[in-house]
Write a protein that holds these residues in place. Structure first.
Motif, PDB file in Angstrom:
ATOM      1  N   GLU A 219      15.007 -53.565  -6.949  1.00 20.43           N
ATOM      2  CA  GLU A 219      16.183 -53.810  -6.130  1.00 20.43           C
ATOM      3  C   GLU A 219      17.383 -54.206  -6.989  1.00 20.43           C
ATOM      4  N   PRO A 221      21.276 -55.741  -7.397  1.00 21.28           N
ATOM      5  CA  PRO A 221      22.023 -56.746  -6.632  1.00 21.28           C
ATOM      6  C   PRO A 221      22.823 -56.066  -5.516  1.00 21.28           C
ATOM      7  N   ARG A 222      22.763 -56.622  -4.320  1.00 18.90           N
ATOM      8  CA  ARG A 222      23.450 -56.030  -3.172  1.00 18.90           C
ATOM      9  C   ARG A 222      24.332 -57.063  -2.496  1.00 18.90           C
ATOM     10  N   THR A 223      25.425 -56.587  -1.942  1.00 11.84           N
ATOM     11  CA  THR A 223      26.276 -57.467  -1.143  1.00 11.84           C
ATOM     12  C   THR A 223      25.630 -57.672   0.220  1.00 11.84           C
ATOM     13  N   GLN A 224      26.138 -58.644   0.931  1.00 10.12           N
ATOM     14  CA  GLN A 224      25.603 -58.912   2.265  1.00 10.12           C
ATOM     15  C   GLN A 224      25.777 -57.699   3.174  1.00 10.12           C
ATOM     16  N   ALA A 226      25.882 -54.535   2.250  1.00 12.45           N
ATOM     17  CA  ALA A 226      24.948 -53.483   1.846  1.00 12.45           C
ATOM     18  C   ALA A 226      23.551 -53.774   2.372  1.00 12.45           C
ATOM     19  N   ARG A 227      23.160 -55.035   2.368  1.00  7.89           N
ATOM     20  CA  ARG A 227      21.842 -55.393   2.903  1.00  7.89           C
ATOM     21  C   ARG A 227      21.778 -55.130   4.406  1.00  7.89           C
ATOM     22  N   ARG A 230      21.173 -51.410   5.192  1.00  6.65           N
ATOM     23  CA  ARG A 230      19.800 -50.958   4.959  1.00  6.65           C
ATOM     24  C   ARG A 230      18.906 -51.162   6.187  1.00  6.65           C
TER      25      ARG A 230
END
Length: 311
Positions: A219, A221-224, A226-227, A230
């Motif tokens: 995984e 790093p993702r922004t809020q 982007a999460r 998903r």
């Protein structure tokens, strides 16, 4: 989340809401929440919504696929074999207006086979696969792309008869057994590898796995935002879930039907059949270094010439 990040999320949400799959999910959600819908249809819509949303959610799709992909164990980077076997499913045929065969979503199979050969991991590459729906065999398309990627023509063999994973294993054994090839580097998608490796072991091969085309990866790093995205159902994620469930079912069916026999004797040299004898042996060659693929070491092992199997 800054203003630009929020704008990107909103834009993606608007785009998502206009897709056919998204509209179907929203329609089912409306039917579940609409007060006038009878209990029976409401329950049916709720079940359909759960299946559609759950199967189409990227997060869930990666979990289902990853559970099977974790059974694929890559061979050590210095492991060598007598042949690299790359399975079909990674190409599109040379039909107009295409200028030639092309790689599809599973095309990493062909790239990985070329990479392994150029690293000197095996002296020959076997491209295996017919085309069940008709048209040119996938083996020929893969062979053409392998040559484009720098694999020497006299290092490539084609197996164009197989239509299933089991037939891949059977036909490759028939092709290689006159040469006593037992140890192979098997290249296919990580999702497909557990079943493919089991079939090739059933035919007596010592299988070194070279899985590629991974779905479940580390995984980033993702922004809020982007999460959040998903969690929304998409056609791409639904396709992944479908592929993963199909592999799970195919593996279970192969075991239940006895298609995965205990490993048999290693392929041994027999009288060469006409199609294999036609391949002949060629003097070892060395492909030029190309792009990101390092050139192979000079092992002095004869390479099989390109051939098209028949019968």
């Amino acid at each position: 989340m800054d203003g630009s990040g929020a704008l990107i999320v909103v834009t993606k949400l608007v785009t998502w809401s206009t897709q056919p799959l998204s509209l179907a999910a929203l329609a089912l959600a409306a039917a579940v929440l609409w007060p006038g819908v009878p209990r029976g249809p409401r329950v049916g819509c709720a079940l359909a919504l759960a299946l559609l949303w759950g199967g189409g959610c990227r997060l869930a799709a990666e979990r289902v696929a990853g559970a099977l992909e974790r059974r694929s164990v890559s061979a050590p980077p210095d492991a060598s074999a007598e042949a690299i076997v790359v399975l079909g499913g990674g190409t599109r045929p040379a039909l107009g207006p295409r200028r030639g065969p092309e790689l599809n979503e599973a095309g990493d199979r062909v790239l990985e086979a070329a990479r392994l050969w150029r690293e000197g991991r095996a002296p020959r590459v076997v491209a295996s696969g017919g085309r069940p729906d008709g048209g040119p065999a996938e083996a020929g398309d893969a062979a053409a792309l392998l040559r484009f990627l720098g694999v020497a023509g006299d290092a490539i063999m084609e197996e164009p008869l197989s239509r299933t994973t089991r037939e891949n294993a059977i036909e490759v054994r028939r092709l290689l057994e006159p040469h006593g090839v037992r140890r192979i580097l098997l290249v296919t998608s990580a999702l497909h590898m557990p079943r493919a490796a089991a079939h090739f072991r059933s035919e007596g091969f010592e299988v070194l796995q070279a899985p590629t085309d991974w779905i479940a990866v580390e995984e980033p790093p993702r922004t809020q935002g982007a999460r959040l995205l998903r969690l929304l159902p998409t056609a791409e994620a639904l396709t992944v879930t479908t592929r993963a469930l199909r592999e799970w079912l195919a593996l279970a069916a192969a075991r239940a039907l006895g298609s995965l026999r205990p490993p048999g004797p290693a392929p041994a040299a027999r009288r060469a059949s006409p199609r294999v004898a036609a391949c002949g042996l060629a003097h070892p060659g060395r492909a030029p270094t190309w792009g990101m693929f390092p050139g192979p070491s000079s092992s002095g092992v004869p390479r099989l010439s390109t051939c098209a199997s028949s019968t």
